[in-house]
Design an enzyme around this catalytic site. Structure first.
Site, mmCIF file in Angstrom:
data_model
loop_
_atom_site.group_PDB
_atom_site.id
_atom_site.type_symbol
_atom_site.label_atom_id
_atom_site.label_comp_id
_atom_site.label_asym_id
_atom_site.label_seq_id
_atom_site.Cartn_x
_atom_site.Cartn_y
_atom_site.Cartn_z
ATOM 1 N N GLU A 1 0.855 -1.186 0.000
ATOM 2 C CA GLU A 1 0.000 0.000 0.000
ATOM 3 C C GLU A 1 0.896 1.242 0.000
ATOM 4 O OE1 GLU A 1 -2.589 -0.455 3.389
ATOM 5 O OE2 GLU A 1 -3.948 -1.797 2.319
ATOM 6 N N GLU B 1 -6.947 -6.698 -1.258
ATOM 7 C CA GLU B 1 -7.486 -6.829 0.098
ATOM 8 C C GLU B 1 -8.887 -6.241 0.123
ATOM 9 O OE1 GLU B 1 -5.087 -5.030 3.099
ATOM 10 O OE2 GLU B 1 -3.206 -5.926 2.360
#
Length: 419
Positions: free
Chosen positions: A206, A341
């Site tokens: 991320e 995710e």
């Protein structure tokens, strides 16, 4: 994501760190170009570490015939081995047992056909030379083998890993981080080179890029990743690779991402975003001055008595709109998208009717997100933190190799259109 008890608190302070995905309407732009001359040049700082591409192999296309689009089409539902191989302090440091072949067999039998393995590498590397502990590489290799032995696709990444890259997508760190990115990926790719196309590499997790300037830095990290993997040759010359949007946030990705890395082989790149929208339902662990937690999500699942806990944004229409952005920008242009995710915490503190409605609402959320991801060409990977007391996202009891949360599992399997 890196979900621990401490992170649940820090996530409350920074939605971006948990990739909430956003909820406002945005205008789709054109798809990022591939093999574009606009891709930023990469300054790797190679002299900072030894070169680890010491045994490049001739390109090997055997078992590597699938394009990114074809392979994405074979992955209907994915699962994350969360809080495990990326745990700072070692595989069991965040409360989970070591991964076993029996666990992977259970995951496969439960309806998942792909596994994402978040991995930390830097903590297992010499900080002066960036050399990864060979025993650690072999452990990761062993878990990959468990997945491949069960005919599952598997994604291996460099996860949060102490934040050395993820929290430093800035010009001041660009040279140092490109050097480390190159050194680590040359080693990872070399040691895992002989797996067939069922193994996929993902360059980051991320990455915290918020501006156009930071996006240029991120694109240099992606280019270093692609170049390092391809340089090792063998099956890596044809392997599918995944690169991540800024913060893996859908709206930031749609706004800031303008070009894919240059690649030496066509049709082998995927994009990745994450989805935890709305934050109040998916991740928020306590009430804050700026907003309360949501317990109930979806048009048919609002409470008539506990109304302050009903979601007030980020429901079905937001899911549809955000996923459509990725379809228009990437999927329709031949670039598959990994929803690396997604999930929503299970609020085990609730009791009685409130708990029953919350669990029904959560199951509906998981089914809806999974179904709409598939409808828009996104491949969904559920975030499972494992240990059953630290996030409320565990689907499996990993210590007993049993299904722990059957309603959530069934919801996703049904949403993916699987038996």
């Amino acid at each position: 994501m890196r979900i621990t008890k401490a992170l649940l608190l820090s996530c409350l302070l920074s939605l971006g760190a948990c990739s909430s995905g956003g909820g406002a309407t945005a205008t789709p732009a054109t798809a990022p170009a591939t093999n574009s001359a606009a891709t930023p040049s990469v300054t790797t700082g190679s002299a900072l570490y030894p070169g680890y591409n010491t045994s490049p192999a001739a390109p090997d296309s055997a078992g590597m015939g699938g394009t990114a689009v074809q392979i994405a089409g074979r992955m209907k539902l994915g699962w994350n081995i969360g809080n495990t191989l990326e745990a700072i302090g070692g595989e069991t440091a965040w409360g989970n047992p070591t991964v076993t072949k029996e666990l992977i067999q259970l995951v496969k039998a439960s309806g998942f056909d792909a596994i994402r393995i978040p991995v930390s590498w830097n903590q297992h590397a010499d900080q002066k030379t960036a050399k990864i502990d060979p025993a650690w590489i072999q452990r990761v290799r062993q878990v990959v083998q468990y997945c491949v032995d069960n005919n599952m696709y598997v994604i291996v990444n460099i996860h949060w890993d102490g934040g050395w890259l993820e929290n430093n997508v800035v010009p001041e760190k660009q040279v140092d981080n490109n050097a480390r990115q190159k050194a680590l990926w040359e080693q990872i790719a070399t040691q895992l080179r002989d797996f067939d196309e069922r193994l996929i590499f993902a360059g980051t997790n991320e990455p915290n890029a918020k501006t156009a300037e930071q996006m240029k830095v991120l694109l240099s990290y992606h280019q270093t990743f692609v170049d390092a993997v391809r340089s090792t040759g063998g099956k890596n010359a044809h392997r599918v690779l995944v690169v991540q949007g800024p913060e893996t946030d859908i709206e930031k990705t749609d706004t800031l991402w303008t070009t894919m890395p240059t690649d030496s082989v066509a049709n082998k790149l995927m994009a990745e975003v994450h989805f935890y929208t709305p934050y109040g339902f998916a991740l928020q662990a306590k009430d804050e001055s700026w907003g309360k937690q949501f317990y109930y999500w979806g048009k048919d699942y609002h409470s008539s008595t506990d109304v302050e806990r009903n979601a007030t944004w980020g429901e079905e229409a937001a899911v549809d709109q955000l996923f459509r952005l990725m379809k228009l920008r990437f999927v329709d242009k031949g670039i598959p998208v990994i929803l690396g995710e997604f999930g929503a915490m299970r609020r085990d503190n609730l009791t009685g009717e409130a708990r029953a409605l919350h669990l029904a609402s959560r199951a509906y959320y998981l089914k809806y997100v999974t179904r709409q991801a598939a409808a828009n060409g996104l491949v969904p990977f559920y975030w499972d933190s494992g240990a059953l007391d630290n996030f409320g996202s565990g689907i499996f009891n990993r210590r007993e190799n049993t299904v722990f949360d059957r309603p959530a599992l069934d919801a996703m399997v049904q949403g993916a259109g699987k038996p």
